[in-house]
Scaffold this motif. Structure first.
Motif, PDB file in Angstrom:
ATOM      1  N   LEU A  81      -3.358   5.422   2.202  1.00  0.00           N
ATOM      2  CA  LEU A  81      -3.013   5.359   0.782  1.00  0.00           C
ATOM      3  C   LEU A  81      -1.540   5.072   0.552  1.00  0.00           C
ATOM      4  CD1 LEU A  81      -4.983   8.377  -0.729  1.00  0.00           C
ATOM      5  CD2 LEU A  81      -5.438   5.962  -1.073  1.00  0.00           C
ATOM      6  N   THR A  82      -0.702   5.363   1.527  1.00  0.00           N
ATOM      7  CA  THR A  82       0.726   5.130   1.346  1.00  0.00           C
ATOM      8  C   THR A  82       1.041   3.641   1.195  1.00  0.00           C
ATOM      9  OG1 THR A  82       1.123   5.084   3.731  1.00  0.00           O
ATOM     10  CG2 THR A  82       1.360   7.193   2.611  1.00  0.00           C
ATOM     11  N   TRP A  83       0.165   2.784   1.688  1.00  0.00           N
ATOM     12  CA  TRP A  83       0.369   1.342   1.581  1.00  0.00           C
ATOM     13  C   TRP A  83      -0.308   0.738   0.351  1.00  0.00           C
ATOM     14  CZ3 TRP A  83       3.495  -1.778   4.378  1.00  0.00           C
ATOM     15  CH2 TRP A  83       4.103  -1.202   5.488  1.00  0.00           C
ATOM     16  N   THR A  84      -0.825   1.547  -0.562  1.00  0.00           N
ATOM     17  CA  THR A  84      -1.549   1.041  -1.727  1.00  0.00           C
ATOM     18  C   THR A  84      -0.674   0.180  -2.622  1.00  0.00           C
ATOM     19  OG1 THR A  84      -2.968   2.975  -1.675  1.00  0.00           O
ATOM     20  CG2 THR A  84      -2.924   1.731  -3.717  1.00  0.00           C
ATOM     21  N   GLY A  85       0.563   0.606  -2.887  1.00  0.00           N
ATOM     22  CA  GLY A  85       1.461  -0.177  -3.731  1.00  0.00           C
ATOM     23  C   GLY A  85       1.719  -1.564  -3.171  1.00  0.00           C
ATOM     24  N   SER A  86       1.968  -1.647  -1.890  1.00  0.00           N
ATOM     25  CA  SER A  86       2.204  -2.948  -1.264  1.00  0.00           C
ATOM     26  C   SER A  86       0.937  -3.786  -1.245  1.00  0.00           C
ATOM     27  CB  SER A  86       2.709  -2.754   0.169  1.00  0.00           C
ATOM     28  OG  SER A  86       3.920  -2.045   0.158  1.00  0.00           O
ATOM     29  N   LEU A  87      -0.208  -3.136  -1.040  1.00  0.00           N
ATOM     30  CA  LEU A  87      -1.475  -3.863  -1.035  1.00  0.00           C
ATOM     31  C   LEU A  87      -1.792  -4.431  -2.411  1.00  0.00           C
ATOM     32  CD1 LEU A  87      -4.005  -4.677   0.546  1.00  0.00           C
ATOM     33  CD2 LEU A  87      -5.035  -2.540  -0.184  1.00  0.00           C
ATOM     34  N   LEU A  88      -1.559  -3.648  -3.464  1.00  0.00           N
ATOM     35  CA  LEU A  88      -1.786  -4.150  -4.823  1.00  0.00           C
ATOM     36  C   LEU A  88      -0.876  -5.329  -5.136  1.00  0.00           C
ATOM     37  CD1 LEU A  88      -2.124  -0.817  -6.821  1.00  0.00           C
ATOM     38  CD2 LEU A  88      -3.941  -2.435  -6.261  1.00  0.00           C
ATOM     39  N   LEU A  89       0.357  -5.241  -4.711  1.00  0.00           N
ATOM     40  CA  LEU A  89       1.295  -6.333  -4.947  1.00  0.00           C
ATOM     41  C   LEU A  89       0.939  -7.560  -4.127  1.00  0.00           C
ATOM     42  CD1 LEU A  89       3.768  -7.071  -6.504  1.00  0.00           C
ATOM     43  CD2 LEU A  89       5.155  -6.082  -4.719  1.00  0.00           C
TER      44      LEU A  89
END
Length: 107
Positions: A81-89
């Motif tokens: 989940l920590t990579w969610t922001g980068s994945l959304l972007l």
């Protein structure tokens, strides 16, 4: 004397691996989100905030699961989940400024 040297080297190696893992789930997602937001012309503040929130949620969920009676690898799953922001972007392209936000003149 050799056993002290081996223990010291083993301690340093374990500590280095743990620190690299911590950087991979805290600093790297925020840095990746900032780089992608900047190259697409999106608001870097917005995406730094989204990515930092995702990091906090992921680490918090891993901490909560750690205390429960679950299989050993399950607490590591929320660290994704920590990579969610980068994945959304990563899913947005430069033309989607409504979701990504526009970088101001000061950014």
């Amino acid at each position: 004397m050799v056993d002290v040297l081996v223990a010291t080297v083993a301690f340093v190696v374990v500590l280095a691996v743990l620190l690299v893992g911590l950087v991979l789930v805290t600093v790297a997602p925020v840095y990746a989100a900032l780089q992608m937001a900047e190259t697409r012309g999106f608001s870097t503040f917005r995406w730094a905030l989204v990515s930092a929130a995702a990091v906090l949620v992921g680490l918090g969920a891993a901490y909560v699961l750690r205390g429960h009676d679950v299989p050993k690898l399950l607490p590591l799953l929320p660290l994704v989940l920590t990579w969610t922001g980068s994945l959304l972007l990563w899913l947005l392209d430069a033309s989607q400024t409504r979701l990504g936000g526009r970088a101001g003149l000061h950014e």
